[in-house]
Write a protein that holds these residues in place. Structure first.
Motif, PDB file in Angstrom:
ATOM      1  N   ILE A  66       2.026  10.964   2.349  1.00  0.00           N
ATOM      2  CA  ILE A  66       3.447  11.000   2.718  1.00  0.00           C
ATOM      3  C   ILE A  66       3.607  11.208   4.231  1.00  0.00           C
ATOM      4  N   GLU A  67       2.753  12.026   4.815  1.00  0.00           N
ATOM      5  CA  GLU A  67       2.861  12.278   6.261  1.00  0.00           C
ATOM      6  C   GLU A  67       2.454  11.066   7.098  1.00  0.00           C
ATOM      7  N   TYR A  68       1.715  10.141   6.510  1.00  0.00           N
ATOM      8  CA  TYR A  68       1.318   8.921   7.221  1.00  0.00           C
ATOM      9  C   TYR A  68       2.297   7.814   6.842  1.00  0.00           C
ATOM     10  N   LYS A  69       3.339   7.706   7.581  1.00  0.00           N
ATOM     11  CA  LYS A  69       4.473   6.851   7.219  1.00  0.00           C
ATOM     12  C   LYS A  69       4.096   5.390   6.972  1.00  0.00           C
ATOM     13  N   HIS A  70       3.027   4.899   7.591  1.00  0.00           N
ATOM     14  CA  HIS A  70       2.686   3.485   7.423  1.00  0.00           C
ATOM     15  C   HIS A  70       1.988   3.194   6.091  1.00  0.00           C
ATOM     16  N   ALA A  72       2.230   5.388   3.026  1.00  0.00           N
ATOM     17  CA  ALA A  72       2.926   5.928   1.858  1.00  0.00           C
ATOM     18  C   ALA A  72       3.765   4.895   1.106  1.00  0.00           C
ATOM     19  N   PRO A  73       4.525   4.019   1.779  1.00  0.00           N
ATOM     20  CA  PRO A  73       5.339   3.053   1.034  1.00  0.00           C
ATOM     21  C   PRO A  73       4.512   2.085   0.170  1.00  0.00           C
TER      22      PRO A  73
END
Length: 100
Positions: A66-70, A72-73
């Motif tokens: 989640i903290e690694y925005k690239h 997590a999606p």
């Protein structure tokens, strides 16, 4: 087995493609063997069971990323795939991508 959600070879151990004490060597070969295993379960009576294991791993992977925005999606999107066959196919494609 409780997934740590940090390494895709966790699926290889979970599906007994490699032994529980796998040391992380020859990852490319292990990912290929895991891909072959997943292909073998498509359209079989194990499809739901295997998709459940993949979802467990992806849930942990998503929570860890989640903290690694690239990243997590991607994992969240895969978790939203309801069709077991499709989820397994996408997982196979991801495994293929990892060694190219």
């Amino acid at each position: 087995m409780e997934f740590e959600g940090v390494d895709w070879t966790e699926l290889s151990i979970y599906f007994e493609v490699v032994e529980q004490d796998y040391d992380g060597g020859q990852d490319e070969k292990v990912l290929l063997l895991t891909k072959e295993f997943l292909q073998s379960v498509l359209m079989s009576d194990r499809e739901t069971e295997v998709a459940y294991g993949i979802r467990q791993f992806l849930t942990k992977l998503y929570n860890n990323s989640i903290e690694y925005k690239h990243n997590a999606p991607i994992w969240k999107g895969l978790l939203e795939v309801n069709d077991d066959f499709t989820l397994i196919k996408y997982t196979i494609l991801l495994l293929e991508h990892m060694w190219y």
